[in-house]
Design an enzyme around this catalytic site. Structure first.
Site, short mmCIF file in Angstrom:
data_model
loop_
_atom_site.label_atom_id
_atom_site.label_comp_id
_atom_site.label_asym_id
_atom_site.label_seq_id
_atom_site.Cartn_x
_atom_site.Cartn_y
_atom_site.Cartn_z
N GLY A 26 -46.19 -0.77 -6.70
CA GLY A 26 -44.80 -0.69 -6.27
C GLY A 26 -44.01 -1.90 -6.71
O GLY A 26 -44.48 -2.73 -7.50
N VAL A 27 -42.80 -2.03 -6.19
CA VAL A 27 -41.91 -3.11 -6.63
C VAL A 27 -42.53 -4.48 -6.37
O VAL A 27 -42.42 -5.39 -7.22
CB VAL A 27 -40.53 -2.99 -5.93
CG1 VAL A 27 -40.65 -3.04 -4.42
CG2 VAL A 27 -39.58 -4.07 -6.42
N THR A 56 -42.15 3.05 -4.16
CA THR A 56 -40.95 2.55 -4.82
C THR A 56 -40.28 3.63 -5.64
O THR A 56 -39.05 3.78 -5.61
CB THR A 56 -41.31 1.34 -5.70
OG1 THR A 56 -41.74 0.26 -4.89
CG2 THR A 56 -40.11 0.90 -6.54
N ALA A 59 -37.94 5.81 -3.69
CA ALA A 59 -36.82 5.23 -2.94
C ALA A 59 -35.50 5.69 -3.53
O ALA A 59 -35.28 5.61 -4.73
CB ALA A 59 -36.92 3.71 -2.97
N GLN A 60 -34.60 6.14 -2.67
CA GLN A 60 -33.33 6.71 -3.14
C GLN A 60 -32.16 5.74 -2.97
O GLN A 60 -31.41 5.50 -3.90
CB GLN A 60 -33.03 8.00 -2.36
CG GLN A 60 -34.01 9.11 -2.60
CD GLN A 60 -33.73 10.29 -1.67
OE1 GLN A 60 -32.78 10.30 -0.90
NE2 GLN A 60 -34.59 11.30 -1.74
N GLY A 61 -32.01 5.22 -1.76
CA GLY A 61 -30.77 4.55 -1.41
C GLY A 61 -30.36 3.40 -2.32
O GLY A 61 -29.28 3.40 -2.89
N GLU A 127 -24.69 1.83 3.70
CA GLU A 127 -25.67 2.56 4.49
C GLU A 127 -25.61 2.09 5.94
O GLU A 127 -24.87 1.17 6.28
CB GLU A 127 -27.08 2.39 3.90
CG GLU A 127 -27.22 3.02 2.53
CD GLU A 127 -28.63 2.92 1.97
OE1 GLU A 127 -29.46 2.21 2.56
OE2 GLU A 127 -28.90 3.58 0.96
N HIS A 242 -37.51 7.72 9.50
CA HIS A 242 -36.21 7.95 8.87
C HIS A 242 -35.54 9.14 9.54
O HIS A 242 -36.18 10.18 9.76
CB HIS A 242 -36.38 8.22 7.37
CG HIS A 242 -35.11 8.06 6.60
ND1 HIS A 242 -34.08 8.98 6.67
CD2 HIS A 242 -34.67 7.08 5.77
CE1 HIS A 242 -33.08 8.58 5.91
NE2 HIS A 242 -33.41 7.43 5.36
N ARG A 288 -31.23 2.79 12.25
CA ARG A 288 -32.08 3.96 12.05
C ARG A 288 -32.83 4.39 13.31
O ARG A 288 -33.01 5.57 13.56
CB ARG A 288 -33.08 3.69 10.91
CG ARG A 288 -32.45 3.75 9.55
CD ARG A 288 -33.47 3.53 8.47
NE ARG A 288 -32.85 3.72 7.15
CZ ARG A 288 -33.50 3.55 6.01
NH1 ARG A 288 -34.77 3.19 6.02
NH2 ARG A 288 -32.89 3.74 4.86
N HIS A 347 -41.53 6.86 8.00
CA HIS A 347 -40.95 6.38 6.74
C HIS A 347 -41.39 4.98 6.33
O HIS A 347 -41.73 4.75 5.18
CB HIS A 347 -39.43 6.41 6.88
CG HIS A 347 -38.68 5.99 5.65
ND1 HIS A 347 -38.82 6.64 4.44
CD2 HIS A 347 -37.79 4.99 5.44
CE1 HIS A 347 -38.04 6.07 3.54
NE2 HIS A 347 -37.42 5.05 4.11
N ARG A 382 -36.20 -2.02 10.33
CA ARG A 382 -35.72 -2.46 9.02
C ARG A 382 -34.28 -2.02 8.77
O ARG A 382 -33.91 -0.88 9.00
CB ARG A 382 -36.62 -1.89 7.92
CG ARG A 382 -36.13 -2.18 6.51
CD ARG A 382 -37.12 -1.70 5.48
NE ARG A 382 -37.26 -0.26 5.43
CZ ARG A 382 -36.50 0.55 4.69
NH1 ARG A 382 -35.52 0.05 3.96
NH2 ARG A 382 -36.72 1.85 4.68
N SER A 387 -35.85 -3.07 1.90
CA SER A 387 -37.27 -2.99 1.52
C SER A 387 -37.48 -3.35 0.06
O SER A 387 -38.36 -4.16 -0.27
CB SER A 387 -37.83 -1.60 1.82
OG SER A 387 -37.00 -0.60 1.29
N LEU A 388 -36.72 -2.72 -0.86
CA LEU A 388 -36.87 -3.08 -2.27
C LEU A 388 -36.50 -4.55 -2.49
O LEU A 388 -37.11 -5.24 -3.31
CB LEU A 388 -35.99 -2.19 -3.14
CG LEU A 388 -36.38 -0.71 -3.24
CD1 LEU A 388 -35.39 0.04 -4.12
CD2 LEU A 388 -37.79 -0.55 -3.79
#
Length: 547
Positions: A26-27, A56, A59-61, A127, A242, A288, A347, A382, A387-388
């Site tokens: 992942g990232v 990763t 991940a959309q946002g 967001e 989520h 969230r 999530h 979070r 996260s990214l």
């Protein structure tokens, strides 16, 4: 707790030796690997499936960072602390929001393409719980895929990185408080990986639950193997659900990004009425944990398996969110004309392997970053798109501190063995994997109480007893063992925290309690099993390779 999960003896195993072992694609893992390689370190990148398979990539946002003219790191910090419900470490949060923008620039300079405005500046979305537009995104809702693509290219073309795909890390090898490497299954073969520095970037544990946005490999394997080795784990009670995953029969739990609500989408109950404005001043953009609980309550009142997300009034919604629109269309939903059926899904894990501000664990030579780690940034809940950002920042910080750390060579005069484990009852593995998910979803979901937690704990312990003292031979068996270890860590932590904070909601203790405004850390007593043998015997039994 059972120390090792397979029978092995490092004296006669195929052995590969490297300077740095990075586990995960992942990232965080890829950033650490690339940054280490560019500093001149030799890196072995161990990936359980393929280089392109990670959370990763899904991940959309986007990535949160203060690039806007009306924004600054102090505002981003405040939003992070607010979302974290009093448990986000302020010093860690400050370094992430202040250092993060440069890490995003580094990513852009190294091939990642982000959406931009007509004047060439970064296009910024908004967001939940963010007070400003600060979400850097790519192709609308495919940011993770673009980040993963760019990092995969860097890793694949870096001569100092050697990749082992299909490599499942089974156990860490430790002696006197130091980690010396790991055992692994690689295409069905048992191998030993020796390294001076080991970085765990294994992702989350959403697959502990029936409904999750996470990929198949998100079973908490990193947290479980770290716990067995004696690493400290913290904040395991905080599992984020989520609020909006696509809820259609026969459809996977596909994430509907929070950015859709950031663009103005509304949540409707089955009567077609909005309910969030009456429940929180930020309405659909509340934290969230709040939104997920409110949705869960509406579903419970209606005895329903979903509610609605309404994006019909958003201009050009399909263009803004092409991946979401295409997936919904595949299952018969037009996001510009139809209501979208959604429900919460597991999530993200706020807790994990406890680290300091450089990603170091309590075991010398062992580091963790990304979702597998608990740095203190995420607190009890979070903040969206942090996260990214955390993966980028801590992937770099781990590489930096390794470059400044001088450890002696992994001692080839040590060996480890476990040769007394019985056979696993294979006929039960698939059934028990599903059963463990059902227990977690039933007793440790969005709302919890002491009675149900105790019942869930008893059921999980009875499941775990079936496998105590047994060897695992396949990824499926290892995933079940990781699940059960993390299940028990979570239920223990959830019983201990007798309050409601962030993603941890206790119906029997519905309020925050300042007595619990602290982190809880768990560490098992582990007895070192390393033994000494003649160096020549190790050399004869090893198969090394140069990087």
């Amino acid at each position: 707790m059972q120390r090792y999960l397979m029978n092995f003896n490092t004296r006669n195993m195929e052995t590969r030796t490297t300077e740095c072992l990075v586990v995960g694609s992942g990232v965080a893992g890829l950033t650490a690997a690339v940054r280490l390689a560019r500093r001149g370190h030799h890196v072995l990148l161990a990936v359980r499936d393929t280089l392109s398979d990670s959370n990763t990539a899904k991940a959309q946002g986007g990535i949160a960072a203060a690039f806007g003219k009306d924004d600054n790191p102090a505002l981003h910090l405040q939003d992070t602390l607010t979302a974290g419900a009093g448990l986000s470490d302020e010093a860690v949060s400050h370094l992430v929001v202040t250092e993060g923008p440069d890490d995003i620039r580094w990513l852009a300079d190294n091939g990642a393409e982000f959406d931009r405005t007509a004047d060439g500046s970064l296009a910024l979305g908004r967001e939940g719980c963010h007070s400003r537009h600060r979400i850097v995104h790519s192709h609308g809702d495919a940011t993770g895929a673009e980040v993963a693509r760019a990092l995969n290219v860097l890793a694949a073309t870096e001569p100092n990185i050697r990749t082992l795909e299909g490599c499942y890390i089974v156990d860490l090898l430790t002696h006197e408080g130091r980690c010396y490497g790991a055992t692994a299954l690689w295409h069905g073969r048992k191998i030993c990986l020796r390294a001076q520095h080991i970085v765990l970037a294994t992702g989350g544990l959403g697959r502990l639950f029936l409904h999750t946005t996470n990929p198949e490999g998100a079973t908490g394997s990193g947290a479980a193997l770290a716990a067995r080795a004696g690493a400290a784990l913290a904040d395991m009670e905080f599992v984020q659900f989520h609020p909006t995953a696509l809820a259609l029969s026969g459809c996977p739990n596909f994430l509907i990004s929070e950015a859709v609500r950031g663009a103005g989408a509304h949540l409707l109950n089955l009567d077609g009425k909005r309910f969030m404005p009456a429940l929180h001043p930020m309405a659909e953009l509340a934290p969230r944990d709040v939104v997920a609980r409110c949705i869960f309550q509406e579903m419970t009142k209606a005895n329903a398996t979903h509610i609605w997300l309404d994006a019909r009034h958003i201009k050009d919604a399909a263009k803004l969110f092409p991946m979401i629109a295409a997936t919904c269309r595949e299952y018969g939903v037009d996001i510009e004309k139809d209501l979208i059926p959604i429900a919460p899904a597991a999530h993200y894990m706020m807790g994990g392997i406890e680290t300091d501000t450089w990603g170091r664990t309590n075991l010398k030579g062992l580091y963790a970053c990304g979702e597998a780690a608990c740095t203190g940034l995420q607190g009890a809940n979070r903040l969206a798109s942090n996260s990214l950002l955390e993966g980028l920042v801590f992937g770099r910080r781990v590489a930096t501190i390794i470059g400044k750390t001088r450890l002696s060579q992994a001692d080839s005069g040590l060996y480890w063995q476990e040769e007394s484990l019985a056979e696993t009852p294979l006929e039960l593995v698939a059934e028990d994997s599903s059963l463990s998910q059902q227990i977690m979803s039933r007793y440790l979901g969005i709302t919890r109480n002491a009675t149900e937690l105790a019942c869930g704990e008893e059921k999980l312990r009875n499941l775990a007893k079936r496998y105590e003292g047994c060897a695992a031979h396949t990824p499926e068996e290892l995933d079940l063992r990781a699940r059960l270890t993390c299940d028990l860590l979570i239920v223990k932590a959830a019983l201990r925290r007798q309050e409601s904070r962030g993603a941890h909601y206790r119906s029997d203790f519905p309020e925050k309690d300042d007595a619990y405004r602290k982190h809880f850390s768990d560490k098992w007593q582990v007895y070192d099993d390393a033994k000494n043998i003649n160096d020549e015997k190790i050399a004869a039994a090893s198969i090394g390779f140069a990087l």
